[in-house]
Write a protein that holds these residues in place. Structure first.
Motif, PDB file in Angstrom:
ATOM      1  N   GLU A 156       0.740  11.166 -98.456  1.00 45.01           N
ATOM      2  CA  GLU A 156       0.215  12.718 -97.777  1.00 45.01           C
ATOM      3  C   GLU A 156      -0.525  12.193 -96.457  1.00 45.01           C
ATOM      4  OE1 GLU A 156      -2.141  14.257-100.436  1.00 45.01           O
ATOM      5  OE2 GLU A 156      -0.846  15.358-101.834  1.00 45.01           O
ATOM      6  N   GLN A 157      -1.331  11.239 -96.233  1.00 41.49           N
ATOM      7  CA  GLN A 157      -1.900  10.626 -95.070  1.00 41.49           C
ATOM      8  C   GLN A 157      -0.572  10.246 -93.922  1.00 41.49           C
ATOM      9  OE1 GLN A 157      -4.594   7.613 -96.081  1.00 41.49           O
ATOM     10  NE2 GLN A 157      -5.852   8.949 -97.434  1.00 41.49           N
ATOM     11  N   PHE A 158       0.302   9.624 -94.500  1.00 37.69           N
ATOM     12  CA  PHE A 158       1.378   8.882 -93.647  1.00 37.69           C
ATOM     13  C   PHE A 158       2.139  10.217 -93.031  1.00 37.69           C
ATOM     14  CE2 PHE A 158       5.857   8.095 -93.213  1.00 37.69           C
ATOM     15  CZ  PHE A 158       5.691   6.987 -92.430  1.00 37.69           C
ATOM     16  N   GLU A 159       2.453  11.191 -94.028  1.00 41.71           N
ATOM     17  CA  GLU A 159       3.067  12.432 -93.297  1.00 41.71           C
ATOM     18  C   GLU A 159       2.339  13.243 -92.403  1.00 41.71           C
ATOM     19  OE1 GLU A 159       5.043  14.916 -96.027  1.00 41.71           O
ATOM     20  OE2 GLU A 159       6.569  13.570 -96.234  1.00 41.71           O
ATOM     21  N   GLN A 160       0.866  13.206 -92.471  1.00 43.12           N
ATOM     22  CA  GLN A 160       0.114  13.911 -91.564  1.00 43.12           C
ATOM     23  C   GLN A 160       0.059  13.068 -90.134  1.00 43.12           C
ATOM     24  OE1 GLN A 160      -3.743  14.326 -93.689  1.00 43.12           O
ATOM     25  NE2 GLN A 160      -2.695  15.936 -95.188  1.00 43.12           N
ATOM     26  N   ALA A 161       0.003  11.756 -90.491  1.00 44.18           N
ATOM     27  CA  ALA A 161       0.063  11.140 -89.264  1.00 44.18           C
ATOM     28  C   ALA A 161       1.413  11.013 -88.387  1.00 44.18           C
ATOM     29  CB  ALA A 161      -0.608   9.782 -89.728  1.00 44.18           C
ATOM     30  N   ASN A 162       2.467  11.258 -89.320  1.00 38.32           N
ATOM     31  CA  ASN A 162       3.670  11.206 -88.468  1.00 38.32           C
ATOM     32  C   ASN A 162       4.522  12.384 -88.939  1.00 38.32           C
ATOM     33  OD1 ASN A 162       3.848   7.741 -87.815  1.00 38.32           O
ATOM     34  ND2 ASN A 162       2.647   8.141 -89.799  1.00 38.32           N
ATOM     35  N   PRO A 163       4.088  13.383 -88.349  1.00 34.49           N
ATOM     36  CA  PRO A 163       4.774  14.672 -88.637  1.00 34.49           C
ATOM     37  C   PRO A 163       6.486  14.736 -88.100  1.00 34.49           C
ATOM     38  CG  PRO A 163       3.399  14.852 -86.730  1.00 34.49           C
ATOM     39  CD  PRO A 163       3.203  13.678 -87.142  1.00 34.49           C
TER      40      PRO A 163
END
Length: 322
Positions: free
Chosen positions: A306-313
């Motif tokens: 989830e953190q990865f997706e938020q940082a790399n939309p």
């Protein structure tokens, strides 16, 4: 009454030579002994087709058959009695048709009508010795018939070539044979083994064994011409961060570099690592990347994702429409 030779081949009486040849080839394939090993009726039909073609494909013999019809057939069976019942061969130039073979004193055949037909049909009459002390010409040795056999070979052998052993059923026995497969063959290719077919019945050499190859499927690779295609599973980390992965190829293990940020479906190429046929250029290996995920993901990993997706939309489906 013997069956009409035109009916045997299924052609009309005014059929052209190409039509006769076409009909003969079709029937010969249908009734050939190699294709009907246990069918005696088919063998007899094949023999009859051969006899019909021998007559109708020759202008002189066909002309004699057209003129004398059933009498011509009686000669073949040895049942014709010259002069009986008004039958006559007046006007038939035997010397023109048969070259005057075995003539004595300028008229007649030494062996009578049996020799007449033997000269006509190339030595096909059986029976006692020639009359008047003359000798029959021996039948010329002919080659035995070929045998066709489907042979399934491993995918690896088809690509690399190599020796393959197999068994061939010959009646009551299984004969073990081996064959060298050329590199790069595909399903449908044929390999010939000389003198491994049926034995000759006339003292000639044996026929050949024609192997029709069928290539087995590979669990991972698919072939497209001389290229090989493989779907390579990678982890999400290898796809996202990049990696070097060993890939098995026909010539050995090759290291493939996965660029960072590689998505599923991307295709990478290993140049010259595909099929290398005996003649021609080598193909490539086309590697399609497939990202695999574990079937279960723990809580801490979910938070990281989830953190990865938020940082790399990503705008993945903006262009998706019907």
């Amino acid at each position: 009454m013997a069956e009409d030779l035109y009916q045997v081949l299924g052609v009309s009486r005014d059929a052209s030579k190409p039509d006769i040849q076409k009909a003969y080839r079709k029937l010969a394939r249908k009734y050939h002994p190699d294709m009907n090993l246990e069918n005696e009726d088919a063998k007899e039909k094949f023999k009859r087709v051969q006899e019909a073609y021998d007559v109708l494909s020759d202008d002189e013999k066909r002309s004699a058959y057209d003129r004398y019809g059933s009498d011509f057939e009686k000669i073949r069976s040895g049942g014709f009695q010259p002069g009986a019942g008004g039958d006559s061969f007046e006007g038939l130039d035997l010397e023109s048709i048969f070259g005057g073979a075995n003539q004595r004193g300028g008229s007649g055949f030494e062996g009578g009508f049996s020799d007449f037909f033997e000269a006509m049909m190339g030595g096909g009459v059986r029976g006692g010795g020639a009359r008047g002390g003359g000798a029959r010409r021996p039948q010329q040795p002919t080659r035995g018939t070929n045998v066709r056999h489907e042979l399934e070979i491993p995918f690896r052998t088809a690509v690399l070539g190599g020796k393959t052993e197999f068994y061939l059923n010959r009646g009551a026995t299984n004969e073990k044979l081996s064959v060298n497969i050329p590199a790069g063959v595909q399903t449908g290719a044929k390999v010939r083994l000389r003198d491994k077919g049926h034995s000759s019945t006339t003292g000639g050499p044996p026929g050949d064994l024609i192997l029709i190859l069928k290539v087995s499927e590979h669990p991972a690779y698919r072939r497209n011409g001389n290229n090989l295609e493989i779907k390579l599973p990678v982890s999400i980390g290898e796809a996202a961060l990049g990696a070097k992965i060993d890939v098995p190829t026909p010539s050995g293990t090759v290291t493939l570099s996965i660029p960072p940020g590689t998505s599923s479906g991307r295709k990478l190429r290993l140049k010259g690592q595909g099929v290398k046929p005996a003649s021609g250029n080598a193909g490539d290996i086309l590697v399609e990347i497939q990202i695999r995920l574990p079937s279960t993901i723990d809580d801490s990993s979910k938070q990281l994702i989830e953190q990865f997706e938020q940082a790399n939309p990503l705008q993945l489906r903006d262009d998706l429409m019907f």
